[in-house]
Scaffold this motif. Structure first.
Motif, short mmCIF file in Angstrom:
data_model
loop_
_atom_site.label_atom_id
_atom_site.label_comp_id
_atom_site.label_asym_id
_atom_site.label_seq_id
_atom_site.Cartn_x
_atom_site.Cartn_y
_atom_site.Cartn_z
N LEU A 131 1.25 -1.71 0.38
CA LEU A 131 -0.15 0.00 0.21
C LEU A 131 0.70 1.10 0.07
O LEU A 131 0.71 2.15 -0.56
CB LEU A 131 -1.07 -0.02 0.89
CG LEU A 131 -1.66 -1.14 1.14
CD1 LEU A 131 -2.46 -0.88 3.41
CD2 LEU A 131 -3.09 -0.85 0.62
N THR A 158 0.91 4.31 -2.95
CA THR A 158 0.95 4.98 -3.46
C THR A 158 1.68 6.34 -3.16
O THR A 158 1.79 7.44 -3.70
CB THR A 158 0.79 5.64 -1.44
OG1 THR A 158 0.02 4.79 -1.21
CG2 THR A 158 0.48 7.19 -1.45
N TYR A 178 -6.07 3.52 3.04
CA TYR A 178 -5.60 3.80 2.30
C TYR A 178 -6.43 3.64 0.98
O TYR A 178 -6.81 4.63 0.29
CB TYR A 178 -4.76 2.86 1.75
CG TYR A 178 -3.28 2.85 2.64
CD1 TYR A 178 -2.17 3.51 1.43
CD2 TYR A 178 -2.92 2.21 3.60
CE1 TYR A 178 -0.94 4.10 2.82
CE2 TYR A 178 -1.65 2.20 4.26
CZ TYR A 178 -0.69 3.09 3.62
OH TYR A 178 0.58 3.44 4.16
N ASP A 223 -5.89 8.10 0.31
CA ASP A 223 -4.74 8.09 -0.75
C ASP A 223 -5.99 7.48 -1.70
O ASP A 223 -5.13 7.63 -3.18
CB ASP A 223 -3.47 7.46 -0.39
CG ASP A 223 -3.10 7.57 0.46
OD1 ASP A 223 -1.99 8.75 0.18
OD2 ASP A 223 -2.83 6.88 1.46
#
Ligand code: NAD
Ligand code: USQ
Length: 396
Positions: free
Chosen positions: A128, A132, A203, A207
């Motif tokens: 993750l 990102t 996330y 994000d």
């Protein structure tokens, strides 16, 4: 067609999934640190089927189909190494199978508990964070487990990940919240899958990563359309006390004349899916990603539920095998009900393979064909959930 990176693509689910996605025309690469093969060697066990090396597997697939699969021997729990592979491949889709997946192994001792948590949480969070940081617009498809919901059910149909709750407040107000179904893991391994869920939730929110979490039941069977094509493509078949799952163990035990090892009185009800349906479901998930900004898409990946003693009776009726009730090495409810919603995959067109469809015979045939490779001393489940437990036969 998509560029797809399969983390854990050398494993039982990952290998046939990689082949299936390649057969569908996707550009597939595998990332695997081959840790599972090393754990087999450490335990003194091996797949019942003679699995070829990853290099031979990939070369055979290329010979047979003309399609190439790249291989990266990368440890996904090593952030820098994973980041570098992701920066090289820049995949459209990542399928994440790369975790230590055996509940009994995760309960063996402190070392295995620590390894399972560090490896599983490490691979998931590294993935993750790296996606990102690299700014990839990748759809992440993770293999989670039905076990995050727990097995203390009384018949409530388990939804696909989320639960609406209504909380009474002052002045007759009712507050409504949609929450992740509360987790109730039954092993350190299942606990890591519960922790993965929170990482995904964060996330996806922070994000805007696009994430699908497949809550999969126990996989049975061995071969798929693609792995059947050539002996060099054969899939792994675990039967040992740590990695062997219940139905495959019963089929192999029947093939070698070993009593079927029902834990306790076999009242545990679990969700099941055939390996052919696993690869179909993953392909459907790849084809139906969530939008950026969506919550994590959680799908229950199972096709039927069975009680352990009913599975033993079924295998016994087909093969004449004797059923043995052995002391349960696990700390789990002796009886439970289980109803599960699997409406998403059904609505996407999945036509489930069930135990009645005849693939039971194929798994039995494979068990018989490779019975000579079985190490009988690897069959008993010796990992206990608490230090005071001593598994042994209690009744026949
Ligand atoms: P497996 O052990 O056969 O395969 C896992 C693969 O991941 C192995 O090839 C291993 O070498 C690799 N791996 C592990 N840690 C890694 C790391 N740090 N870096 C790179 N590679 C790593 O397991 P499986 O049965 O194929 O399961 C795959 C996934 O599906 C798991 O996450 C598991 O939790 C989930 N799942 C499996 C089942 C089942 O019945 N087999 C059921 C539900 C969910
Ligand atoms: N069991 C027996 N006899 C045996 C082996 C198991 O009675 O010889 C019982 C266990 O006590 C348990 C049930 O069968 O009640 C299922 O055990 P399992 O080893 O087949 O499955 P489990 O430990 O739950 O783990 C497997 C996979 C795991 C995956 C999980 C899906 O190894 O990766 O997440 O299935 S689920 O069960 O839906 O959580």
């Amino acid at each position: 067609m998509a560029r797809i990176l399969v983390l854990g693509g050398d494993g039982f689910c990952g290998w046939p999934t990689s082949l299936h996605l390649s057969a569908l025309g996707h550009d597939v690469a595998i990332l695997d640190n081959l840790s599972r093969r090393r754990i087999d060697a450490q335990l003194g066990s091996d797949s019942l089927t003679p699995i070829a090396s990853i290099e031979t597997r990939i070369a055979a697939w290329s010979d047979l189909t003309g399609r190439d699969i790249a291989f990266y021997n990368t440890d996904a729990a090593d952030f820098a190494a994973l980041r570098q592979t992701l920066a090289t491949v820049r995949p459209d889709t990542i399928i994440h199978f790369a975790e230590q997946r055996a509940a009994p192994y995760s309960m063996k001792g402190a070392e295995e508990k620590v390894y399972t948590v560090n490896n599983n949480i490490g691979t998931t969070h590294n993935l993750l964070a790296a996606v990102t940081e690299l700014g990839l617009h990748t759809h992440i498809v993770h293999l989670g487990t039905m076990g995050v919901y727990g097995y203390d059910g009384d018949g409530l149909e388990i939804p696909e990940g989320y639960l609406n709750v209504y909380v009474p407040g002052d002045n007759k107000q009712i507050f409504q919240r949609e929450i992740l179904y509360p987790t109730n893991p039954g092993s350190v391994y299942h606990m890591t899958k519960s922790m993965d869920q929170l990482l995904f939730q964060f996330y996806a929110k922070n994000d805007r990563l696009r994430i699908t979490d497949l809550h999969q039941g126990i996989v049975w069977g061995t071969q798929t359309e693609e792995t059947r094509m050539d002996e060099r493509l054969i899939n792994r078949f675990d039967y040992d006390g740590d990695y062997g799952t219940v139905l495959n163990r019963f089929l192999m035990q029947a093939a070698i004349g070993h009593p079927l090892t029902v834990h306790g009185f076999g009242g545990q009800t679990r969700a099941f899916i055939n390996i052919q349906d696993t690869v179909r479901c993953v392909a459907l998930a790849v084809a139906n990603p969530p939008e950026e900004g969506d919550r994590v898409k959680i799908i229950n990946q199972m096709t039927e539920t069975h009680r352990v003693r009913d599975l033993a009776r079924l295998v016994s009726a087909v093969t004449g095998a004797r059923v043995a009730m052995v002391e349960n090495p696990r700390n789990e409810a002796p009886e439970n009900e289980l109803r599960v919603s699997n409406k998403t995959f059904l609505s996407l067109g999945l036509d489930p393979i069930t135990l009645k469809n005849g693939l039971l015979d194929e798994t039995l045939e494979i068990s018989r064909k490779y019975a000579h490779r079985c190490r009988k001393d690897m069959i008993p489940c010796v990992s206990t959930w608490t230090q005071s437990q001593h598994p042994g036969v209690v009744s026949n």
